[in-house]
Design a protein around this motif. Structure first.
Motif, PDB file in Angstrom:
ATOM      1  N   ASN A  20       0.922   4.160  -2.826  1.00 28.45           N
ATOM      2  CA  ASN A  20       0.767   5.566  -2.431  1.00 28.45           C
ATOM      3  C   ASN A  20       1.843   6.438  -3.046  1.00 28.45           C
TER       4      ASN A  20
ATOM      5  N   ASP B 135     -10.140   1.531  -9.119  1.00 28.57           N
ATOM      6  CA  ASP B 135     -10.337   2.118  -7.792  1.00 28.57           C
ATOM      7  C   ASP B 135     -11.471   1.395  -7.074  1.00 28.57           C
TER       8      ASP B 135
ATOM      9  N   ARG C  43      -6.157   7.380   3.188  1.00 27.80           N
ATOM     10  CA  ARG C  43      -6.214   8.840   3.133  1.00 27.80           C
ATOM     11  C   ARG C  43      -7.631   9.285   2.839  1.00 27.80           C
TER      12      ARG C  43
ATOM     13  N   GLU D 193      -7.450   1.822   0.666  1.00 26.85           N
ATOM     14  CA  GLU D 193      -6.222   1.254   0.094  1.00 26.85           C
ATOM     15  C   GLU D 193      -5.023   2.167   0.305  1.00 26.85           C
ATOM     16  N   ARG D 194      -5.294   3.483   0.275  1.00 26.00           N
ATOM     17  CA  ARG D 194      -4.194   4.449   0.453  1.00 26.00           C
ATOM     18  C   ARG D 194      -4.206   5.095   1.833  1.00 26.00           C
TER      19      ARG D 194
ATOM     20  N   SER E  83       0.832  -1.197   0.000  1.00 29.88           N
ATOM     21  CA  SER E  83       0.000   0.000   0.000  1.00 29.88           C
ATOM     22  C   SER E  83       0.865   1.245   0.000  1.00 29.88           C
TER      23      SER E  83
ATOM     24  N   GLN F 104     -10.228   6.697   1.238  1.00 30.11           N
ATOM     25  CA  GLN F 104      -9.715   5.617   0.417  1.00 30.11           C
ATOM     26  C   GLN F 104      -8.891   4.674   1.302  1.00 30.11           C
TER      27      GLN F 104
END
Length: 298
Positions: free
Chosen positions: A9, A196, A129, A126-127, A5, A124
């Motif tokens: 990023n 996404d 953030r 996955e990131r 991840s 999000q």
């Protein structure tokens, strides 16, 4: 945060948040595509414009800081006002200039899910953030659910939604008279796609979106991808074959009980296309294996 991840990023930031020195070097290049349709390449998603007596019809607008350069580039082919701006999806490298374009008088249009996502903070996972909601002036003021037709600059322009592909709000735009299709990020020409999942995207939806595009176009259609180079039907068919092969490979692993880590770390599943450099850009072979696993396992 897991290493994978973290690396994703970093790659994302490298594309969308360049250093100040890089920003100064960005040039907006204008390419004639067909008839009165042009493609603008800068930083972020590819822009398309239709120019003519009625004004400028624009697709996507990259980042806010690039608006002056984009407007200057448009002026090289048309002195007319930007009447309409259509966003292919909600990501900031395609909608970052919305508020500026609205001030220029453009009417912003998108699928209804684009407005929904831009109107609220988006986390999000996955990131790890959160993307803050966009200001009111950046939001689409006309939204649609399935499709929309424009009759502008002597052109029949057809915008249509594709379900849960790159996101849940993707739209493609077909310029009928010019035979040009803008696919937004449902097509990353020559490279693995970014799907996404946190925004409603899916591997199967991405594949289905490309199949829908292939039903609309012919051998002479010029395709504007969301990123990278102008493309063709023949190239898009090869891209679809790549995605379907990866899907088949990963489904076999899922059905045999393999775990996410086992699939993600199995280079053989994408080696054929890794060797063709599909994974040497934004999304690596490892990242696409993980994305397909997570999407298909659901």
């Amino acid at each position: 945060m897991k290493l994978s991840s973290f690396l994703i990023n970093i790659l994302f930031l490298a594309i969308t948040l360049p250093t100040l020195s890089q920003q100064k070097e960005v040039q907006i290049k204008v390419h004639h595509v067909s008839n009165n349709v042009y493609m603008l390449i800068g930083q972020g998603g590819n822009i398309a414009i239709s120019v003519g007596e009625d004004g400028v019809f624009m697709i996507d607008d990259q980042f806010a800081r690039l608006t002056p350069k984009i407007l200057k580039a448009i002026k090289t082919v048309s002195e007319k006002e930007i009447k309409f701006l259509l966003n292919t999806h909600w990501h900031g490298d395609h909608t970052g200039g919305n508020e500026n374009m609205e001030k220029e008088g453009a009417v912003i249009i998108a699928h209804e899910n684009v407005r929904k996502r831009m109107s609220t903070d988006q986390f999000q996972k996955e990131r790890n953030r959160t993307i803050k909601a966009s200001p009111k002036g950046a939001l689409p003021v006309i939204t649609f659910t399935k499709d929309l037709n424009f009759h502008f600059n002597g052109e029949s322009i057809y915008a249509f939604h594709v379900h849960n592909a790159h996101t849940d709000g993707d739209a493609m735009v077909y310029f009928g008279n010019s035979n040009v299709l803008h696919m937004g990020d449902t097509y990353f020409q020559g490279k693995y796609p970014y799907i996404d999942l946190d925004s409603g995207g899916s591997a199967q939806g991405y594949i289905d979106a490309i199949k829908k595009a292939l039903l609309i176009i012919d051998d002479d259609t010029k395709i504007i991808p969301g990123h990278r180079n102008l493309s063709s039907k023949a190239e898009l068919k090869e891209y679809l074959a790549m995605l379907e092969e990866i899907k088949t490979n990963i489904l076999i692993e899922i059905n045999s009980g393999k775990t996410e880590d086992e699939v993600t770390n199995n280079m053989e599943l994408t080696r054929k296309y890794d060797n063709l450099n599909y994974g040497d850009w934004f999304i690596s072979g490892k990242a696409i294996r993980k994305t397909f696993y997570k999407s298909l396992k659901q």
